[in-house]
Scaffold this active site. Structure first.
Site, PDB file in Angstrom:
ATOM      1  N   ARG A 109      -4.047  18.939   1.593  1.00  0.00           N
ATOM      2  CA  ARG A 109      -4.888  19.114   0.388  1.00  0.00           C
ATOM      3  C   ARG A 109      -5.987  20.080   0.912  1.00  0.00           C
ATOM      4  O   ARG A 109      -6.574  20.016   1.718  1.00  0.00           O
ATOM      5  CB  ARG A 109      -5.267  17.887  -0.151  1.00  0.00           C
ATOM      6  CG  ARG A 109      -4.279  16.967  -0.744  1.00  0.00           C
ATOM      7  CD  ARG A 109      -4.789  15.821  -1.281  1.00  0.00           C
ATOM      8  NE  ARG A 109      -4.027  14.521  -0.585  1.00  0.00           N
ATOM      9  CZ  ARG A 109      -4.714  13.319  -0.486  1.00  0.00           C
ATOM     10  NH1 ARG A 109      -5.461  12.822  -1.265  1.00  0.00           N
ATOM     11  NH2 ARG A 109      -4.019  12.520   0.122  1.00  0.00           N
ATOM     12  N   ASN A 146       0.819  -1.228  -0.036  1.00  0.00           N
ATOM     13  CA  ASN A 146      -0.060   0.090   0.068  1.00  0.00           C
ATOM     14  C   ASN A 146       0.961   1.294  -0.105  1.00  0.00           C
ATOM     15  O   ASN A 146       1.394   1.726   0.954  1.00  0.00           O
ATOM     16  CB  ASN A 146      -1.032  -0.232   1.235  1.00  0.00           C
ATOM     17  CG  ASN A 146      -1.934   0.912   1.357  1.00  0.00           C
ATOM     18  OD1 ASN A 146      -1.800   2.060   0.584  1.00  0.00           O
ATOM     19  ND2 ASN A 146      -3.088   0.696   2.068  1.00  0.00           N
ATOM     20  N   HIS A 196     -10.512   5.899  -1.836  1.00  0.00           N
ATOM     21  CA  HIS A 196     -10.554   5.145  -0.478  1.00  0.00           C
ATOM     22  C   HIS A 196     -11.590   4.136  -0.722  1.00  0.00           C
ATOM     23  O   HIS A 196     -11.879   3.445   0.342  1.00  0.00           O
ATOM     24  CB  HIS A 196     -11.171   6.226   0.609  1.00  0.00           C
ATOM     25  CG  HIS A 196     -10.028   7.157   0.929  1.00  0.00           C
ATOM     26  ND1 HIS A 196     -10.573   8.402   1.136  1.00  0.00           N
ATOM     27  CD2 HIS A 196      -8.848   7.109   1.012  1.00  0.00           C
ATOM     28  CE1 HIS A 196      -9.264   9.140   1.388  1.00  0.00           C
ATOM     29  NE2 HIS A 196      -8.258   8.257   1.474  1.00  0.00           N
ATOM     30  N   ARG A 228      -2.186  -1.764  -3.982  1.00  0.00           N
ATOM     31  CA  ARG A 228      -3.138  -0.612  -3.930  1.00  0.00           C
ATOM     32  C   ARG A 228      -2.651   0.481  -4.820  1.00  0.00           C
ATOM     33  O   ARG A 228      -1.529   0.848  -4.907  1.00  0.00           O
ATOM     34  CB  ARG A 228      -3.353   0.148  -2.559  1.00  0.00           C
ATOM     35  CG  ARG A 228      -4.058   1.218  -2.598  1.00  0.00           C
ATOM     36  CD  ARG A 228      -4.136   1.870  -1.278  1.00  0.00           C
ATOM     37  NE  ARG A 228      -4.781   3.254  -1.454  1.00  0.00           N
ATOM     38  CZ  ARG A 228      -4.127   4.500  -1.411  1.00  0.00           C
ATOM     39  NH1 ARG A 228      -2.927   4.588  -1.384  1.00  0.00           N
ATOM     40  NH2 ARG A 228      -4.892   5.513  -1.439  1.00  0.00           N
ATOM     41  N   GLU A 284      -7.165  -1.739   4.779  1.00  0.00           N
ATOM     42  CA  GLU A 284      -7.291  -1.793   3.252  1.00  0.00           C
ATOM     43  C   GLU A 284      -6.294  -3.283   3.203  1.00  0.00           C
ATOM     44  O   GLU A 284      -6.688  -3.859   2.075  1.00  0.00           O
ATOM     45  CB  GLU A 284      -6.741  -0.699   2.681  1.00  0.00           C
ATOM     46  CG  GLU A 284      -7.516   0.674   3.056  1.00  0.00           C
ATOM     47  CD  GLU A 284      -6.662   1.891   2.625  1.00  0.00           C
ATOM     48  OE1 GLU A 284      -7.132   2.711   2.008  1.00  0.00           O
ATOM     49  OE2 GLU A 284      -5.349   2.188   3.074  1.00  0.00           O
TER      50      GLU A 284
END
Length: 393
Positions: A240, A9, A180, A92, A378
């Protein structure tokens, strides 16, 4: 024979990895996990539960740096296989574009196609592809699988997926994709298992971390989400900006002379909590600070998260449950409380003691909306997808 799968990931400055054991048709079982920290002069590799990280050579070229990082990773993994055979590596990949909605084995054609999606995620896509290229060099016979963060939202259709721009741009792929997705897929499964009475309801999941987004879901499927064409949209994040008036960008170009690279750096790396506070993009540091700018940044974060939750509730035509996840969502009671307080008009109320303790269910008895805290995973989803792709399902 017992098999294992490795998950990768890749983030902007670190790479999380995990090794899973696979037995028959059962759920992948975690063997070990760790982190490659690629910041600073001397990158390092650490495995959870072990005190000393592996330090790598400082000052190496980028090519040599990657070679060292993944040689160290394979060495660490092989030391923990304990007789298991490494079956494949699952990655990922942030952007699957309009075409990729299922995990798939990576070959030359797939890798070339994923590279062409870089303009859709200029910072994230190359970072996700780097480990694939390096692993192909070091372990050319090892199967690798791409698992897409956009896949969970792939079925979204107009009007949710559409921007009010000329159709010719939509035809070339300018639409809402959402991100996500691996996290949301895991949480949807956890809700179905731990709170089946809610699984078919109207749920907003708040994945709050350095990158942050919301997903409106029903019956385990995405109905709407705050991130759109890029991972810049929606909520205020660590560095961000989140949703912003396009006129601001035109102003920055025309008045301040910012070009594309300048804007990209500003919006991805200098904005969000860091830009507003001028202190940090880390909620933990801001929460500990007495500087009023820190409080203003956190207030903006909660305001925007609550406002967008209301928008997601509109897409669902109501709200039955609010689920917090991600690093901030799981570990910051003060942020959860600030967001929920702004949503009291929707019937959201939390139990202060349960919230402070980080309990799984934190709604007050009088709350008309269930409020949960669910740790995401994840890596487990990547491992599942890896096995699915290998089996050809």
């Amino acid at each position: 024979m017992t098999f294992a799968v490795l998950t990768i990931n890749a983030g902007s400055s670190s790479i999380k990895f995990a090794l899973f054991e696979v037995k028959g048709e059962g759920e992948p079982s975690l063997v070990a996990k760790g982190l490659i920290d690629d910041t600073g002069e001397a990158p390092s590799l650490s495995v959870s539960g072990e005190e000393e990280p592996i330090r790598l050579d400082a000052g190496a070229s980028e090519e040599r740096r990657l070679e060292q990082l993944f040689a160290a990773l394979f060495s660490a993994i092989e030391a923990r296989l304990d007789g298991r055979t490494l079956l494949a590596v699952g990655h990922r990949i942030v952007h699957g574009g309009p075409d990729f909605s299922e995990p798939l084995l990576i070959d030359d054609d797939v890798l070339a196609a994923l590279g062409k999606l870089t303009p859709l995620a200029p910072l994230h896509q190359p970072r996700g592809l780097e480990p694939i290229h390096e692993m192909r060099r070091q372990r050319p016979d090892l199967s690798q699988v791409a698992c897409f963060d956009t896949a969970f939202h792939h079925h979204l259709e107009p009007p949710v997926s559409r921007y009010a721009i000329p159709r010719r741009f939509e035809a070339e792929g300018l639409r809402k994709y959402g991100f996500h997705g691996l996290s949301y897929e895991y949480i949807a499964g956890r809700i179905a298992a731990a709170a089946p009475e809610l699984a078919g309801g109207r749920i907003v999941v708040a994945h709050l971390g350095n990158g942050a987004s919301l997903c409106a879901m029903r019956n385990g499927r995405s109905v709407d989400t705050t991130m759109g064409f890029s991972a810049l949209d929606g909520l205020v994040m660590g560095t961000r900006c989140g949703a912003i008036d396009p006129g601001v960008l035109l102003y920055l170009q025309s008045v301040h002379g910012l070009d594309t690279d300048d804007l990209e750096d500003l919006l991805y790396h200098q904005s969000g909590l860091l830009g507003v506070s001028e202190i940090s993009g880390d909620v933990r540091k801001l929460s500990e600070s007495g500087d009023p700018r820190a409080r203003e940044a956190l207030d903006l974060f909660a305001f925007r998260a609550s406002r967008e939750t209301a928008a997601m509730a509109n897409s669902l035509r109501g709200l039955d449950a609010l689920v917090f996840s991600g690093g901030i969502g799981e570990h910051s009671p003060s942020v959860r409380a600030a967001i929920c307080e702004r949503l009291s008009w929707l019937g959201v109320a939390i139990d202060p003691a349960a919230n402070a303790a980080g309990a799984e269910r934190i709604a007050a008895p009088e709350s008309r909306v269930a409020v949960l805290v669910v740790a995401t995973d994840e890596e487990t989803v990547i491992a599942r997808h890896c096995l699915k792709a290998i089996a050809g399902d």
